[in-house]
Design an enzyme around this catalytic site. Structure first.
Site, PDB file in Angstrom:
ATOM      1  N   LYS A 218       0.829  -1.209   0.000  1.00 51.36           N
ATOM      2  CA  LYS A 218       0.000   0.000   0.000  1.00 51.36           C
ATOM      3  C   LYS A 218       0.861   1.256   0.000  1.00 51.36           C
ATOM      4  CE  LYS A 218      -2.453  -0.819   3.619  1.00 51.36           C
ATOM      5  NZ  LYS A 218      -1.760  -2.071   3.952  1.00 51.36           N
TER       6      LYS A 218
ATOM      7  N   THR B  77       3.929   1.609  -1.231  1.00 52.02           N
ATOM      8  CA  THR B  77       4.539   1.812  -2.549  1.00 52.02           C
ATOM      9  C   THR B  77       3.511   2.321  -3.547  1.00 52.02           C
ATOM     10  OG1 THR B  77       4.187  -0.498  -3.196  1.00 52.02           O
ATOM     11  CG2 THR B  77       6.277   0.026  -2.191  1.00 52.02           C
TER      12      THR B  77
ATOM     13  N   ARG C  71       2.003   7.211   7.200  1.00 50.90           N
ATOM     14  CA  ARG C  71       2.262   7.108   8.634  1.00 50.90           C
ATOM     15  C   ARG C  71       3.758   7.013   8.893  1.00 50.90           C
ATOM     16  NH1 ARG C  71      -0.794   1.903  10.176  1.00 50.90           N
ATOM     17  NH2 ARG C  71      -0.204   1.378   8.051  1.00 50.90           N
TER      18      ARG C  71
ATOM     19  N   LYS D  74       9.360  -6.740   9.311  1.00 47.97           N
ATOM     20  CA  LYS D  74       8.965  -6.143   8.036  1.00 47.97           C
ATOM     21  C   LYS D  74      10.041  -5.285   7.408  1.00 47.97           C
ATOM     22  CE  LYS D  74       5.003  -3.743   6.004  1.00 47.97           C
ATOM     23  NZ  LYS D  74       3.778  -2.983   6.284  1.00 47.97           N
TER      24      LYS D  74
ATOM     25  N   ALA E 262      -3.083  -0.411  12.937  1.00 47.77           N
ATOM     26  CA  ALA E 262      -4.456  -0.557  12.454  1.00 47.77           C
ATOM     27  C   ALA E 262      -5.176  -1.740  13.088  1.00 47.77           C
ATOM     28  CB  ALA E 262      -4.461  -0.717  10.938  1.00 47.77           C
TER      29      ALA E 262
ATOM     30  N   PHE F 153      -3.301  -1.963   6.841  1.00 50.97           N
ATOM     31  CA  PHE F 153      -3.775  -3.331   6.654  1.00 50.97           C
ATOM     32  C   PHE F 153      -4.923  -3.409   5.639  1.00 50.97           C
ATOM     33  CE2 PHE F 153      -1.996  -3.835  11.111  1.00 50.97           C
ATOM     34  CZ  PHE F 153      -0.805  -4.369  10.653  1.00 50.97           C
TER      35      PHE F 153
ATOM     36  N   PHE G  41       4.357  -8.136  -9.198  1.00 46.03           N
ATOM     37  CA  PHE G  41       5.648  -8.685  -8.802  1.00 46.03           C
ATOM     38  C   PHE G  41       6.307  -9.328 -10.021  1.00 46.03           C
ATOM     39  CE2 PHE G  41       3.922  -7.737  -4.845  1.00 46.03           C
ATOM     40  CZ  PHE G  41       4.776  -8.056  -3.784  1.00 46.03           C
TER      41      PHE G  41
ATOM     42  N   TRP H  27       7.045  -0.141  -8.625  1.00 43.14           N
ATOM     43  CA  TRP H  27       8.213  -0.649  -7.897  1.00 43.14           C
ATOM     44  C   TRP H  27       9.435  -0.695  -8.810  1.00 43.14           C
ATOM     45  CZ3 TRP H  27      11.345  -5.080  -8.150  1.00 43.14           C
ATOM     46  CH2 TRP H  27      12.174  -5.288  -7.030  1.00 43.14           C
TER      47      TRP H  27
END
Length: 842
Positions: free
Chosen positions: A307, A309, A331, A342, A561, A592, A666, A695
């Site tokens: 989200k 990116t 955020r 992460k 979240a 999320f 991806f 990306w």
């Protein structure tokens, strides 16, 4: 000449009256400074429009004169203003007021004409330079001389009749002027007075009015003049930190100017980030908001679906490629995930915020401020319990309201507590013993304390602790716990507040526990809410940064979240919506899946802010859809997994907002898989579904998504809330469980029901609901993928964040303190002691 100067004053008054029609509260203010130490303060004072140094000539060095801000230099004496005057920027500079008076007098008597010659006598510094420049602009020849009058008389006979000079001996038009006086006349002309003194207004008002007028123009919205940064994507795509370091970011002051921020609206923190002052909201309050875009997602894998990116890539596409104003609002990342599982949270690949090291590590210290504020409250609670348990009413009162320098009085926050208790006395000596006892005894029940300490590290061994074991705590030991810092109610308040006053009021309402009689105990009762505002006064300002392509980003707040509402701050969104202009876009992110972050965005954040989104961008990945379908390879499994995508689209449609699906591509995805997901998304009611390659390509790879968002933003919007606040707490919980999660019903534990009954008695029943549940499933069980049905949603506990303004039920087993994995991210991190470069961050 007296009448002439009166005319200048009258004209200035009329101009002020005209300005006040646009801004009634505006009054041009001039400061006459006799102490140079005050200059820097007055430079920063937005209420002051002009500065005049009232010092002896011998003290007016270049260093002193140039200490005045050029924008307030109404005397026209700084190098900047004189330089602009020499260059011909008459509209962007201030000329000495006496020079303007001279020019108007000469104009009035017809002496400013091309081909004439003017002789300026005397070395008068700025005045001499200004007169020379202004007269030359009228096509005249200007001669200057430092000769004294006596020596000049011998040379006069060679001067032509039209020469104007500053001596009264010549039989031609003359003007002799000083800083605050002058003589004008012409002994050979009956149209001029023979030698009449004149006194220009001291200080002359024209430049002060011009400064105020210029200030007023600056307050208005400015069109952007943003220069994008060029990207040169590589294949294969390097690491995020390598990409970040390959780009040279703009100086933050330059970016601020490009998006219409004024110099006094930013506080730089180094070269690449700055705090933005909330005064911007008042300055642009009449400016229409831009379009509001929310980025949410399907139920994610543990590593997330991109989200951030997508948010960054979409903003880059809108601004750097479609040439539309846009802001990304993200955020602030917690140190917990950064060093845990992460990694970084600045986006990724060629769609990220730079410098990513600064983004991911500390930033401007907001989370540290939250930690300090939260733990101050925790310390105040336990200290109060100890002191009440070990002191008499009289001793407590004597220490809470001490005599200082012979004077005894209540502090403002103690006066507020007296009012809350219904005591209207203001003299400490006037309280009765019963009133004193009521004032000093919060009577906190240790088992009813709901406030926990926090730390911004994943530290599983702090999930349950015992405090107060030292002998000095006199038997006040109790069980407690630590939460992750971003789970603090202080963070939730930061994300939902709309200003300092509102934040202070929310802090005062925070409920930290209950008394033994069941009354809520607040931070104001503890006397700590004012101190919290002090700790948070800088954290309330959003942080300005930039993307890889030089487009603006606000980074602010970071509530989880699955515990809190999980959105970036209301303030960041509001500031950005004003800055982008009516045709611009603000892209903000919800944490999320749509069942958690988006639902809370609509039902909590939108209620608080009054803002209404134009579009929802729903991020999906083939990888996550395969997980929901039950396997890694088969096209049919992708189709089965799209059940989760359909459900998330349906959730967004519950709120009446158009949905655009962004398929975050991806390298392992096939064309067939991408086409299948896009087709199913459109068939499920999405306005459009687009493959996104941000990306690997940056904003260029997100242009189609940007076009789809722009088109969807023009569609009718029928935004609505999911439930009415007046519904009973259980009914609001049931509505979310059934309509959003797909549960058959809720199962409320006895403990949770008792809490609900207590909140209703305390008057908190009309607050919105903030469900605390796993983000890995639509249900309460993280292993239930796809779209679970036929289940009861267990509500094991219910808590309240009264300051933030919501009730949060705990669904299933929820941890407010994550733990470190066997191999955390910090194994790959290191610092080069010679270059200070960070390695392995992400």
């Amino acid at each position: 000449c007296v009448f002439f100067c009166r005319g200048i004053i009258q004209k200035s008054r009329e101009e002020v009256a005209s300005l006040q029609q646009c801004r009634p509260a505006l009054t041009p203010v001039l400061a006459i400074v006799q102490v140079t130490d005050e200059v820097l303060k007055l430079n920063e004072d937005p209420k002051v429009h002009g500065l005049v140094l009232h010092l002896p000539t011998a003290l007016l060095s270049g260093r002193v004169l140039n200490s005045i801000s050029p924008e307030k230099d109404v005397q026209g004496v700084t190098d900047v203003n004189l330089g602009k005057l020499v260059r011909g920027d008459l509209e962007d500079s201030f000329a000495p007021p006496i020079a303007r008076v001279v020019m108007e007098l000469l104009e009035q008597h017809g002496l400013l004409a091309e081909g004439k010659t003017a002789l300026i006598l005397g070395n008068s510094g700025a005045l001499e330079v200004a007169l020379q420049c202004l007269i030359q602009r009228r096509g005249m020849l200007v001669l200057t001389s430092g000769w004294k009058v006596a020596s000049l008389q011998k040379q006069v006979i060679i001067a032509p009749q039209e020469v104007m000079c500053t001596t009264i001996q010549l039989h031609c038009p003359f003007l002799h002027c000083g800083q605050h006086w002058g003589i004008l006349g012409n002994r050979s002309s009956s149209s001029w007075p023979p030698c009449t003194p004149f006194h220009p207004p001291t200080p002359p008002p024209q430049n002060v009015v011009r400064s105020a007028c210029r200030w007023l123009r600056q307050q208005r919205y400015r069109p952007w003049r943003l220069r994008s940064l060029t990207l040169q994507p590589l294949s294969p795509v390097p690491s995020d930190i390598e990409i970040s370091r390959s780009q040279s970011p703009k100086a933050i002051e330059l970016l601020a100017r490009e998006v219409g921020l004024l110099p006094d609206e930013i506080e730089a923190h180094g070269k690449t980030k700055a705090k933005v002052r909330l005064s911007l909201l008042d300055r642009l309050k009449e400016q229409p908001d831009g379009k509001y875009v929310l980025v949410a997602g399907i139920t994610p894998t543990p590593l997330g679906e991109g989200k951030s990116t997508v948010t960054v890539g979409l903003a880059q596409a809108l601004t750097a490629h479609l040439k539309l104003n846009s802001f990304a609002c993200l955020r602030q990342p917690s140190q917990g995930p950064t060093f845990g599982v992460k990694g970084g949270a600045a986006g990724g690949g060629y769609a990220q915020v730079i410098p990513m090291e600064e983004f991911n590590l500390h930033l401007t210290g907001d989370i540290h401020a939250i930690t300090a504020a939260n733990n101050l409250v925790a310390a105040a609670i336990d200290a109060r319990v100890l002191h009440e348990a070990t002191q008499s009413d009289k001793a407590l009162y004597g220490r809470l309201v001490p005599t200082v320098n012979g004077l005894r009085k209540f502090s403002p926050i103690q006066t507020a507590r007296l009012r809350k208790l219904g005591i209207d006395k203001t003299e400490p000596g006037a309280l009765t013993p019963e009133e004193i006892r009521s004032f000093v005894r919060l009577d906190i029940d240790p088992s009813g304390i709901t406030w926990q300490r926090v730390v911004d590290t994943n530290d599983r061994f702090l999930r349950k602790i015992t405090i107060g074991q030292a002998s000095t705590e006199k038997g006040q030991a109790r069980q407690a716990q630590f939460d992750i810092a971003v789970a603090s109610e202080v963070m939730a308040i930061l994300a939902l507040t709309d200003g300092l006053r509102d934040m202070k009021e929310r802090f005062s309402r925070m409920v930290v526990g209950s008394s033994r009689t069941g009354r809520p105990v607040t931070a104001q009762d503890l006397g700590v809410s004012g101190a919290l505002a002090i700790l948070m006064k800088d954290a309330i300002k959003p942080t300005l940064m930039q993307t890889l392509e030089g487009t603006p980003v606000f980074v602010h707040a970071g509530p989880f979240a699955n515990i809190a509402h999980g959105n970036s701050s209301v303030l960041a969104d509001k500031l950005a919506l004003k800055l982008v202009g009516e045709e611009g876009f603000v892209v903000t992110e919800a944490g999320f899946g749509a069942d958690i972050g988006m639902e809370k965005f609509f039902n909590i954040k939108c209620r608080t802010s009054g803002l209404r989104p134009n579009v929802v961008v729903l991020v999906a990945t083939v990888r996550a859809l395969k997980m929901h379908g039950g396997g890694p390879k088969n096209l049919q499994l992708v189709a089965d997994g799209c059940s989760n995508l359909r459900k998330q689209i349906e959730i967004a449609q519950l709120f009446g907002v158009p949905v655009v699906v962004a398929v975050n591509v991806f390298r392992t995805d096939t064309e067939a898989e991408i086409d299948l997901v896009c087709r199913i998304a459109r068939d499920s009611g999405a306005s459009d579904a687009v493959a996104c390659y941000h990306w690997s390509r940056g904003g260029r790879g997100c242009v189609e998504l940007a076009r789809a968002v722009r088109k969807a933003a023009q569609q009718p919007n029928h935004f609505r809330f999911l439930y009415d606040l007046q519904m009973p707490i259980v009914e609001k919980i049931r509505t979310i469980a059934q309509k959003v999660y797909g549960a058959d019903d809720v199962e409320v534990s006895q403990e949770a029901q008792a809490k609900i009954d207590n909140y209703n008695e305390q008057g908190f029943g009309n607050l919105p609901i903030c469900m605390a549940k796993t983000h890995l499933s639509l249900s309460h069980l993280p292993d239930w993928k796809g779209v679970p049905t036929g289940f009861l949603l267990p509500i094991r506990d219910v808590r309240a964040s009264i300051g933030a303004g919501f009730i949060y039920p705990l669904v299933g087993t929820m941890s407010t303190m994550p733990g470190l994995p066997t191999r955390p991210c910090f194994y790959d991190m290191d610092l080069d002691p010679d270059t200070e470069q960070i390695a392995g961050l992400f």
